[in-house]
Scaffold this motif. Structure first.
Motif, PDB file in Angstrom:
ATOM      1  N   ASN B  34       0.812  -1.215   0.000  1.00 37.84           N
ATOM      2  CA  ASN B  34       0.000   0.000   0.000  1.00 37.84           C
ATOM      3  C   ASN B  34       0.853   1.276   0.000  1.00 37.84           C
ATOM      4  O   ASN B  34       0.309   2.376   0.049  1.00 37.84           O
ATOM      5  CB  ASN B  34      -0.959   0.017   1.200  1.00 37.84           C
ATOM      6  CG  ASN B  34      -0.238  -0.063   2.540  1.00 37.84           C
ATOM      7  OD1 ASN B  34       0.976   0.104   2.631  1.00 37.84           O
ATOM      8  ND2 ASN B  34      -0.999  -0.319   3.609  1.00 37.84           N
ATOM      9  N   LYS B  36       2.600   2.613   2.269  1.00 39.76           N
ATOM     10  CA  LYS B  36       2.452   3.421   3.485  1.00 39.76           C
ATOM     11  C   LYS B  36       3.585   3.102   4.456  1.00 39.76           C
ATOM     12  O   LYS B  36       4.021   1.950   4.575  1.00 39.76           O
ATOM     13  CB  LYS B  36       1.117   3.120   4.190  1.00 39.76           C
ATOM     14  CG  LYS B  36      -0.105   3.699   3.514  1.00 39.76           C
ATOM     15  CD  LYS B  36      -1.350   3.369   4.330  1.00 39.76           C
ATOM     16  CE  LYS B  36      -2.623   3.840   3.689  1.00 39.76           C
ATOM     17  NZ  LYS B  36      -2.783   5.302   3.770  1.00 39.76           N
ATOM     18  N   ASN B  37       4.057   4.137   5.145  1.00 37.90           N
ATOM     19  CA  ASN B  37       5.021   3.978   6.221  1.00 37.90           C
ATOM     20  C   ASN B  37       4.279   3.936   7.555  1.00 37.90           C
ATOM     21  O   ASN B  37       3.553   4.868   7.893  1.00 37.90           O
ATOM     22  CB  ASN B  37       6.017   5.137   6.226  1.00 37.90           C
ATOM     23  CG  ASN B  37       7.022   5.023   5.118  1.00 37.90           C
ATOM     24  OD1 ASN B  37       7.983   4.263   5.204  1.00 37.90           O
ATOM     25  ND2 ASN B  37       6.808   5.780   4.032  1.00 37.90           N
ATOM     26  N   TYR B  38       4.474   2.853   8.295  1.00 36.37           N
ATOM     27  CA  TYR B  38       3.719   2.609   9.528  1.00 36.37           C
ATOM     28  C   TYR B  38       4.422   3.286  10.707  1.00 36.37           C
ATOM     29  O   TYR B  38       4.942   2.636  11.615  1.00 36.37           O
ATOM     30  CB  TYR B  38       3.564   1.106   9.746  1.00 36.37           C
ATOM     31  CG  TYR B  38       2.543   0.471   8.836  1.00 36.37           C
ATOM     32  CD1 TYR B  38       2.594   0.662   7.449  1.00 36.37           C
ATOM     33  CD2 TYR B  38       1.514  -0.317   9.338  1.00 36.37           C
ATOM     34  CE1 TYR B  38       1.646   0.101   6.608  1.00 36.37           C
ATOM     35  CE2 TYR B  38       0.571  -0.892   8.509  1.00 36.37           C
ATOM     36  CZ  TYR B  38       0.642  -0.666   7.144  1.00 36.37           C
ATOM     37  OH  TYR B  38      -0.288  -1.233   6.313  1.00 36.37           O
ATOM     38  N   TRP B  56       0.939   7.662   9.506  1.00 34.79           N
ATOM     39  CA  TRP B  56       1.439   7.288   8.167  1.00 34.79           C
ATOM     40  C   TRP B  56       2.646   8.154   7.793  1.00 34.79           C
ATOM     41  O   TRP B  56       2.790   8.566   6.647  1.00 34.79           O
ATOM     42  CB  TRP B  56       0.356   7.363   7.108  1.00 34.79           C
ATOM     43  CG  TRP B  56      -0.840   6.494   7.359  1.00 34.79           C
ATOM     44  CD1 TRP B  56      -2.136   6.879   7.360  1.00 34.79           C
ATOM     45  CD2 TRP B  56      -0.851   5.095   7.664  1.00 34.79           C
ATOM     46  NE1 TRP B  56      -2.960   5.809   7.639  1.00 34.79           N
ATOM     47  CE2 TRP B  56      -2.199   4.705   7.839  1.00 34.79           C
ATOM     48  CE3 TRP B  56       0.149   4.108   7.826  1.00 34.79           C
ATOM     49  CZ2 TRP B  56      -2.573   3.394   8.150  1.00 34.79           C
ATOM     50  CZ3 TRP B  56      -0.227   2.811   8.138  1.00 34.79           C
ATOM     51  CH2 TRP B  56      -1.575   2.466   8.298  1.00 34.79           C
ATOM     52  N   THR B  59       0.962  12.277   7.603  1.00 37.37           N
ATOM     53  CA  THR B  59      -0.417  12.771   7.646  1.00 37.37           C
ATOM     54  C   THR B  59      -0.682  13.426   8.998  1.00 37.37           C
ATOM     55  O   THR B  59      -0.568  12.772  10.035  1.00 37.37           O
ATOM     56  CB  THR B  59      -1.420  11.632   7.396  1.00 37.37           C
ATOM     57  OG1 THR B  59      -1.144  11.025   6.143  1.00 37.37           O
ATOM     58  CG2 THR B  59      -2.846  12.169   7.419  1.00 37.37           C
ATOM     59  N   SER B  73      10.902   7.920   4.929  1.00 42.42           N
ATOM     60  CA  SER B  73      10.374   6.669   4.416  1.00 42.42           C
ATOM     61  C   SER B  73      11.352   5.542   4.727  1.00 42.42           C
ATOM     62  O   SER B  73      12.558   5.786   4.876  1.00 42.42           O
ATOM     63  CB  SER B  73      10.147   6.755   2.905  1.00 42.42           C
ATOM     64  OG  SER B  73       9.545   5.575   2.412  1.00 42.42           O
TER      65      SER B  73
END
Lengths: 123, 113
Positions: B34, B36-38, B56, B59, B73
């Protein structure tokens, strides 16, 4: 408004048992994981574990597995953190928090926090 | 467990100046499926519970002032406050939510110079 209301401060002796609570409101309690975080005096945040109130599935940090029990009563939208035999080293602030995601298979960041419960263990 | 390391442990910045806090993870937090960085950032003021600032990795949570921004990232992330205000004095934590346990960084204490 989404809220988590935690039980009040506790003062206990070593060896005693304890259960602290976290009551959710303003959202569907059964569809979001609820987590517990420890903060020892003057220290950082430690992730203890999470529970899915819908079926009481739990995930523990290895550091806390066997040391505490996380449970929930979905009928009253309340999660619990329990100790069977407290130690002085359990003295800390304990926060509960809602884990974002909104389903059994999604658990991400902690978006809503309770105000915390102070636990003091001293002889 | 994934280890989260923040730097510096503390910093002091003048009012109106930029503050940057770094967070490094021992494993990638980027999920390729996806993109996305968790990674989340929290602010904790004295006597208060932590407050979610960023998720994320970049955000901003609703209601968080736009002087707060997150970047990075993979394994390296940064929280930036573009123009420090007095009310930003706090301890800031990063947290990975990729694998349980969802570990936190050790925290960075931000003060006014």
């Amino acid at each position: 408004e989404v809220q988590l209301v935690q039980s009040g401060a506790e003062v206990k002796k070593p060896g005693e048992s304890l259960s602290i609570s976290c009551k959710g409101s303003g959202y569907t309690f059964t569809t979001y994981w609820v987590g517990w975080v420890r903060q020892m005096p003057g220290k950082g945040l430690e992730w203890m574990g999470i529970i899915y109130p819908g079926d009481s599935d739990t995930r523990y940090s290895p550091s806390f597995q066997g040391q505490v029990t996380i449970s929930a009563d979905k009928s009253i939208s309340t999660a619990y953190l329990q100790w069977s035999s407290l130690k002085a080293s359990d003295t800390a602030m304990y926060y509960c928090a809602r884990v974002s995601g909104g389903s059994k298979f999604l658990y991400y960041y902690m978006d809503v926090w309770g105000k915390g419960t102070t636990v003091t263990v001293s002889s | 467990d994934i280890v989260m390391t923040q730097s510096p442990d503390s910093l002091a910045v003048s009012l109106g100046e930029r503050a940057s806090i770094n967070c490094k993870s021992s494993q990638t937090l980027l999920y390729s499926t996806n993109n996305k960085n968790y990674l989340a950032w929290y602010q904790q003021k004295p006597g208060q519970p932590p407050k979610l600032l960023i998720y994320w990795a970049s955000t901003r949570e609703s209601g968080v002032p736009d002087r707060f921004s997150g970047s990075g990232s993979g394994t390296d992330f940064t929280l930036t406050i573009s123009s420090l205000q007095a009310e930003d004095v706090a301890v800031y934590y990063c947290q990975q939510h990729f694998f349980t346990p969802h570990t936190f960084g050790q925290g960075t204490k931000l003060d006014i110079k």
